[in-house]
Design an enzyme around this catalytic site. Structure first.
Site, PDB file in Angstrom:
ATOM      1  N   GLU A 111       0.842  -1.211   0.000  1.00 25.15           N
ATOM      2  CA  GLU A 111       0.000   0.000   0.000  1.00 25.15           C
ATOM      3  C   GLU A 111       0.875   1.259   0.000  1.00 25.15           C
ATOM      4  O   GLU A 111       0.553   2.254  -0.647  1.00 25.15           O
ATOM      5  CB  GLU A 111      -0.929   0.026   1.214  1.00 25.15           C
ATOM      6  CG  GLU A 111      -1.968  -1.077   1.223  1.00 25.15           C
ATOM      7  CD  GLU A 111      -2.771  -1.161  -0.058  1.00 25.15           C
ATOM      8  OE1 GLU A 111      -3.329  -0.133  -0.489  1.00 25.15           O
ATOM      9  OE2 GLU A 111      -2.835  -2.256  -0.647  1.00 25.15           O
ATOM     10  N   TRP A 142       1.848   1.806  -3.434  1.00 28.16           N
ATOM     11  CA  TRP A 142       0.776   2.492  -4.197  1.00 28.16           C
ATOM     12  C   TRP A 142       0.905   4.003  -4.013  1.00 28.16           C
ATOM     13  O   TRP A 142       0.738   4.784  -4.954  1.00 28.16           O
ATOM     14  CB  TRP A 142      -0.611   2.077  -3.681  1.00 28.16           C
ATOM     15  CG  TRP A 142      -1.220   0.898  -4.363  1.00 28.16           C
ATOM     16  CD1 TRP A 142      -1.348  -0.354  -3.846  1.00 28.16           C
ATOM     17  CD2 TRP A 142      -1.820   0.857  -5.679  1.00 28.16           C
ATOM     18  NE1 TRP A 142      -1.987  -1.164  -4.761  1.00 28.16           N
ATOM     19  CE2 TRP A 142      -2.284  -0.454  -5.877  1.00 28.16           C
ATOM     20  CE3 TRP A 142      -2.007   1.804  -6.687  1.00 28.16           C
ATOM     21  CZ2 TRP A 142      -2.925  -0.846  -7.057  1.00 28.16           C
ATOM     22  CZ3 TRP A 142      -2.636   1.414  -7.861  1.00 28.16           C
ATOM     23  CH2 TRP A 142      -3.081   0.101  -8.029  1.00 28.16           C
ATOM     24  N   TRP A 148     -19.857  12.304 -19.545  1.00 27.46           N
ATOM     25  CA  TRP A 148     -20.180  12.421 -18.110  1.00 27.46           C
ATOM     26  C   TRP A 148     -21.388  13.308 -17.910  1.00 27.46           C
ATOM     27  O   TRP A 148     -21.620  14.262 -18.677  1.00 27.46           O
ATOM     28  CB  TRP A 148     -18.984  12.999 -17.342  1.00 27.46           C
ATOM     29  CG  TRP A 148     -17.743  12.165 -17.391  1.00 27.46           C
ATOM     30  CD1 TRP A 148     -16.570  12.500 -18.014  1.00 27.46           C
ATOM     31  CD2 TRP A 148     -17.539  10.862 -16.832  1.00 27.46           C
ATOM     32  NE1 TRP A 148     -15.649  11.474 -17.866  1.00 27.46           N
ATOM     33  CE2 TRP A 148     -16.219  10.455 -17.135  1.00 27.46           C
ATOM     34  CE3 TRP A 148     -18.337   9.992 -16.089  1.00 27.46           C
ATOM     35  CZ2 TRP A 148     -15.679   9.241 -16.745  1.00 27.46           C
ATOM     36  CZ3 TRP A 148     -17.803   8.773 -15.693  1.00 27.46           C
ATOM     37  CH2 TRP A 148     -16.494   8.407 -16.014  1.00 27.46           C
ATOM     38  N   ASN A 205     -10.666   2.626   2.846  1.00 31.61           N
ATOM     39  CA  ASN A 205     -10.243   2.491   1.444  1.00 31.61           C
ATOM     40  C   ASN A 205     -11.226   1.704   0.578  1.00 31.61           C
ATOM     41  O   ASN A 205     -11.548   2.104  -0.542  1.00 31.61           O
ATOM     42  CB  ASN A 205      -8.866   1.839   1.380  1.00 31.61           C
ATOM     43  CG  ASN A 205      -8.392   1.666  -0.046  1.00 31.61           C
ATOM     44  OD1 ASN A 205      -8.282   2.651  -0.778  1.00 31.61           O
ATOM     45  ND2 ASN A 205      -8.155   0.435  -0.468  1.00 31.61           N
ATOM     46  N   TRP A 218     -15.812  12.202 -12.765  1.00 35.11           N
ATOM     47  CA  TRP A 218     -14.961  11.854 -11.618  1.00 35.11           C
ATOM     48  C   TRP A 218     -14.346  13.092 -10.966  1.00 35.11           C
ATOM     49  O   TRP A 218     -14.042  13.095  -9.772  1.00 35.11           O
ATOM     50  CB  TRP A 218     -13.854  10.871 -12.038  1.00 35.11           C
ATOM     51  CG  TRP A 218     -13.010  11.316 -13.206  1.00 35.11           C
ATOM     52  CD1 TRP A 218     -13.256  11.104 -14.526  1.00 35.11           C
ATOM     53  CD2 TRP A 218     -11.792  12.068 -13.156  1.00 35.11           C
ATOM     54  NE1 TRP A 218     -12.276  11.669 -15.306  1.00 35.11           N
ATOM     55  CE2 TRP A 218     -11.351  12.262 -14.492  1.00 35.11           C
ATOM     56  CE3 TRP A 218     -11.017  12.578 -12.122  1.00 35.11           C
ATOM     57  CZ2 TRP A 218     -10.191  12.959 -14.815  1.00 35.11           C
ATOM     58  CZ3 TRP A 218      -9.847  13.276 -12.454  1.00 35.11           C
ATOM     59  CH2 TRP A 218      -9.451  13.461 -13.780  1.00 35.11           C
ATOM     60  N   TRP A 271      -9.399   8.216  -7.862  1.00 36.70           N
ATOM     61  CA  TRP A 271     -10.587   8.566  -8.666  1.00 36.70           C
ATOM     62  C   TRP A 271     -10.438   8.098 -10.101  1.00 36.70           C
ATOM     63  O   TRP A 271     -11.379   7.555 -10.696  1.00 36.70           O
ATOM     64  CB  TRP A 271     -10.871  10.080  -8.586  1.00 36.70           C
ATOM     65  CG  TRP A 271     -11.708  10.354  -7.379  1.00 36.70           C
ATOM     66  CD1 TRP A 271     -11.270  10.755  -6.156  1.00 36.70           C
ATOM     67  CD2 TRP A 271     -13.116  10.134  -7.248  1.00 36.70           C
ATOM     68  NE1 TRP A 271     -12.323  10.809  -5.276  1.00 36.70           N
ATOM     69  CE2 TRP A 271     -13.465  10.451  -5.914  1.00 36.70           C
ATOM     70  CE3 TRP A 271     -14.112   9.723  -8.124  1.00 36.70           C
ATOM     71  CZ2 TRP A 271     -14.780  10.341  -5.449  1.00 36.70           C
ATOM     72  CZ3 TRP A 271     -15.426   9.623  -7.659  1.00 36.70           C
ATOM     73  CH2 TRP A 271     -15.746   9.920  -6.342  1.00 36.70           C
TER      74      TRP A 271
HETATM   75  C1  FAD Z   1     -11.235   7.396  -4.730  1.00 33.72           C
HETATM   76  C2  FAD Z   1     -10.061   7.330  -3.770  1.00 33.72           C
HETATM   77  C3  FAD Z   1      -9.548   8.501  -3.220  1.00 33.72           C
HETATM   78  C4  FAD Z   1      -8.459   8.448  -2.325  1.00 33.72           C
HETATM   79  N1  FAD Z   1      -7.967   9.631  -1.803  1.00 33.72           N
HETATM   80  C5  FAD Z   1      -6.878   9.592  -0.985  1.00 33.72           C
HETATM   81  C6  FAD Z   1      -6.331  10.792  -0.464  1.00 33.72           C
HETATM   82  O1  FAD Z   1      -6.771  11.912  -0.761  1.00 33.72           O
HETATM   83  N2  FAD Z   1      -5.268  10.691   0.395  1.00 33.72           N
HETATM   84  C7  FAD Z   1      -4.725   9.475   0.739  1.00 33.72           C
HETATM   85  O2  FAD Z   1      -3.758   9.440   1.519  1.00 33.72           O
HETATM   86  N3  FAD Z   1      -5.212   8.336   0.224  1.00 33.72           N
HETATM   87  C8  FAD Z   1      -6.279   8.349  -0.605  1.00 33.72           C
HETATM   88  N4  FAD Z   1      -6.781   7.177  -1.097  1.00 33.72           N
HETATM   89  C9  FAD Z   1      -6.086   5.913  -0.788  1.00 33.72           C
HETATM   90  C10 FAD Z   1      -6.587   5.154   0.458  1.00 33.72           C
HETATM   91  O3  FAD Z   1      -7.981   5.037   0.440  1.00 33.72           O
HETATM   92  C11 FAD Z   1      -6.166   5.803   1.773  1.00 33.72           C
HETATM   93  O4  FAD Z   1      -4.773   6.096   1.735  1.00 33.72           O
HETATM   94  C12 FAD Z   1      -6.416   4.874   2.959  1.00 33.72           C
HETATM   95  O5  FAD Z   1      -7.780   4.560   3.046  1.00 33.72           O
HETATM   96  C13 FAD Z   1      -5.949   5.533   4.232  1.00 33.72           C
HETATM   97  O6  FAD Z   1      -6.229   4.736   5.352  1.00 33.72           O
HETATM   98  P1  FAD Z   1      -5.048   4.116   6.212  1.00 33.72           P
HETATM   99  O7  FAD Z   1      -4.059   5.164   6.551  1.00 33.72           O
HETATM  100  O8  FAD Z   1      -5.674   3.371   7.326  1.00 33.72           O
HETATM  101  O9  FAD Z   1      -4.408   3.127   5.160  1.00 33.72           O
HETATM  102  P2  FAD Z   1      -3.557   1.781   5.304  1.00 33.72           P
HETATM  103  O10 FAD Z   1      -4.370   0.697   4.712  1.00 33.72           O
HETATM  104  O11 FAD Z   1      -3.037   1.583   6.670  1.00 33.72           O
HETATM  105  O12 FAD Z   1      -2.356   2.047   4.281  1.00 33.72           O
HETATM  106  C14 FAD Z   1      -1.128   2.667   4.701  1.00 33.72           C
HETATM  107  C15 FAD Z   1      -0.845   3.892   3.861  1.00 33.72           C
HETATM  108  O13 FAD Z   1      -0.631   3.528   2.513  1.00 33.72           O
HETATM  109  C16 FAD Z   1      -1.106   4.564   1.654  1.00 33.72           C
HETATM  110  N5  FAD Z   1      -2.155   4.019   0.805  1.00 33.72           N
HETATM  111  C17 FAD Z   1      -3.001   3.002   1.102  1.00 33.72           C
HETATM  112  N6  FAD Z   1      -3.788   2.731   0.035  1.00 33.72           N
HETATM  113  C18 FAD Z   1      -3.442   3.598  -0.936  1.00 33.72           C
HETATM  114  C19 FAD Z   1      -3.894   3.820  -2.274  1.00 33.72           C
HETATM  115  N7  FAD Z   1      -4.862   3.081  -2.833  1.00 33.72           N
HETATM  116  N8  FAD Z   1      -3.332   4.822  -2.972  1.00 33.72           N
HETATM  117  C20 FAD Z   1      -2.352   5.580  -2.453  1.00 33.72           C
HETATM  118  N9  FAD Z   1      -1.879   5.412  -1.199  1.00 33.72           N
HETATM  119  C21 FAD Z   1      -2.414   4.429  -0.452  1.00 33.72           C
HETATM  120  C22 FAD Z   1      -1.660   5.662   2.563  1.00 33.72           C
HETATM  121  O14 FAD Z   1      -0.661   6.623   2.763  1.00 33.72           O
HETATM  122  C23 FAD Z   1      -1.976   4.916   3.845  1.00 33.72           C
HETATM  123  O15 FAD Z   1      -1.969   5.723   4.998  1.00 33.72           O
HETATM  124  C24 FAD Z   1      -7.874   7.199  -1.995  1.00 33.72           C
HETATM  125  C25 FAD Z   1      -8.403   6.031  -2.558  1.00 33.72           C
HETATM  126  C26 FAD Z   1      -9.481   6.089  -3.430  1.00 33.72           C
HETATM  127  C27 FAD Z   1     -10.020   4.818  -4.026  1.00 33.72           C
END
Ligand code: FAD
Length: 473
Positions: A282, A285, A314, A349, A367, A390
């Site tokens: 993650e 990502w 859209w 997420n 979007w 997005w």
């Molecule tokens: C439509 C959409 C919009 C999003 N907008 C944001 C946003 O504005 N800011 C944001 O930080 N994340 C965003 N995410 C990614 C992700 O949803 C969040 O990072 C995550 O839910 C944060 O929760 P956590 O810290 O408990 O994540 P954990 O599951 O603990 O993951 C650890 C870290 O990994 C990173 N991470 C995890 N998943 C992703 C991912 N898919 N893409 C990029 N980084 C990721 C984050 O920094 C997160 O804190 C988005 C995802 C989607 C599908």
């Protein structure tokens, strides 16, 4: 001569390369934070995140002062004022160098180029450090020297690049020689920076500061990381780290996070702990989307990563959009998720993907409307991750979800919230329904009927996408 450190999304004293290098240079150090009113509007920064930054600055002022590093703050109206203001401050504190940590999206890059130019023209050397990504953008390339479009291939190369390297976060800088005639700003000066904006205090849910970020990181590693792979998709379980707001404002660095995981796995990146492997994935990502913003700069200009998808028709239906924003779509998992976002500034997420697909694929709303609304609410709003998420959900982005693979929000709900616990928590109107009924409820007082037909809209979207012709590369 002093060294000036320009703080941005790196609000911490530990493992901060710009701050560390400035301190190492053996001169007195002064830190500065610049707040730009237009930037907040342009990027629709959420009131919750602005307040989070404000609270972080309070802590930074204290932490830096204890190191004899005064913190100054400046407020400007427009981005064009940033470079002259920094020059004014650099000259006032007699800085020979200005250090900052790189930020990669196009607006930020242009801002930094302008600052570099003006400071250098006036005899002040600029040092740009890499911090937000562990592997800086531009360094992960395929055999032909091209950037990756697919996450799995990017991740493989990223791991090949990093696994032989020891990740050692930097310490806090040593206490500095005092800088004469420069004193740290007051708490009121910091608060004043934000006076033109609405602020939202979510300090009970999201305490500020790097100490809180480490506390969460340690707790997550100790209690949840081993089960992360199995639990991370279930929104009623506290199975993820909730560290994203801290990464977003930079009170935690990705190096600190990975180093802590590797300490736990005894240096294994891909070994026996499947939960740890998945969490590292993650974080990759997170890096991937920052690389995308550099390699495909059109995404920074409100354009689809895949140009041909710009032709998708859209819809701009304000009534449907308002129902989505308010959590009144009549699809319980979508509404529960949107209510979580609106109440806490954060969304799980799995649900971010579900609500984004629902908005783009079932409501067929652009979007970009969803992207903006997320930014306006999220405490962890971060341009590259948000835009990437997005565009992935809308099938316009890199490594896109194939347009015909559309999540059915009701099946997602049945699968990831099987007992309806998450829905019941956010939609008490549905609390009396059975575990089976709650995902797709019969008519209930005070709860709307679905605003779109899921099956029909899905078929229509697939047909519309099928008419778009991909551009040959
Ligand atoms: C439509 C959409 C919009 C999003 N907008 C944001 C946003 O504005 N800011 C944001 O930080 N994340 C965003 N995410 C990614 C992700 O949803 C969040 O990072 C995550 O839910 C944060 O929760 P956590 O810290 O408990 O994540 P954990 O599951 O603990 O993951 C650890 C870290 O990994 C990173 N991470 C995890 N998943 C992703 C991912 N898919 N893409 C990029 N980084 C990721 C984050 O920094 C997160 O804190 C988005 C995802 C989607 C599908």
């Amino acid at each position: 001569m002093t060294a000036l450190v320009w703080l941005r999304h790196d609000l911490r004293v530990h493992d901060n390369p710009a701050l560390f290098k400035a301190a190492e240079s053996g001169q007195g150090v002064v830190a500065v934070y610049v707040h730009c009113d237009a930037y907040v509007r342009l990027h629709t920064i959420a009131p919750a995140q602005l307040d989070f930054v404000r609270r972080h600055l309070h802590i930074m002022a204290k932490d830096l002062t204890s190191l004899n590093i005064p913190l100054l703050v400046v407020r400007v109206q427009k981005p064009a004022e940033i470079a002259p203001e920094l020059l004014r401050i650099a000259q006032r504190v007699q800085a020979g160098h200005c250090y900052f940590n790189a930020e990669y999206p196009v607006n930020e890059l242009n801002r930094d180029i302008a600052v570099n130019q003006l400071l250098r023209d006036n005899g002040i050397l600029v040092k740009r450090c890499h911090d937000r990504c562990i592997v800086p953008p531009g360094m992960i390339r395929n055999g032909q020297g091209d950037p990756y479009k697919v996450f799995t291939a990017f991740k493989k190369k990223w791991l090949q690049t990093m696994m032989p390297v020891a990740i050692k976060p930097l310490a806090s800088p040593a206490k500095q020689a005092a800088v004469s005639d420069v004193t740290t700003v007051s708490i009121d000066d910091i608060n004043q920076l934000f006076s033109a904006h609405e602020l939202r205090d979510l300090s009970e849910l999201w305490p500020a500061g790097e100490a809180e970020a480490y506390r969460r990181l340690d707790l997550f590693i100790e209690k949840s990381i081993t089960r992360y792979l199995d639990q991370r998709d279930f929104p009623s379980i506290d199975g993820t780290s909730s560290l994203s707001p801290y990464f977003a404002v930079g009170s935690l660095s990705p190096r600190q996070a990975i180093a802590a995981v590797l300490a736990y796995t005894h240096g294994e990146w891909e070994g026996g702990n499947a939960g740890a492997n998945c969490w590292i994935s993650e974080l990759i990502w997170r890096e991937f989307y920052q690389h995308v913003a550099v390699d495909y700069p059109q995404v920074c200009k409100r354009k689809a990563m895949q140009a041909h998808t710009e032709a998708f028709p859209w819809r701009y239906d304000k009534t449907l959009f308002a129902a989505w924003c308010e959590g009144k779509t009549g699809i319980p998992i979508v509404d529960a998720a949107m209510r979580q976002l609106n109440a806490t500034g954060w969304m799980h997420n799995r649900l971010r993907m579900v609500v984004a697909m629902f908005l783009t694929k079932n409501c067929q709303i652009d979007w970009r409307w969803g992207e903006d609304y997320f930014m306006s609410q999220l405490i962890d709003g971060e341009f590259t991750a948000n835009n990437g998420g997005w565009q992935w959900s809308a099938s316009t982005g890199t490594d896109a979800a194939p347009y015909f693979r559309i999540f059915n929000p009701i099946s997602q709900s049945e699968r990831f919230d099987p007992n309806g616990d998450f829905i019941r928590n956010w939609i008490p109107e549905l609390g009396h329904l059975s575990n089976k009924q709650i995902h797709n409820p019969p008519p209930v007082d005070n709860y709307p009927r679905p605003i779109v037909d899921l099956n029909m809209s899905r078929k229509e979207t697939i047909a519309l996408f099928a008419q778009l012709t991909p551009v040959a590369h």
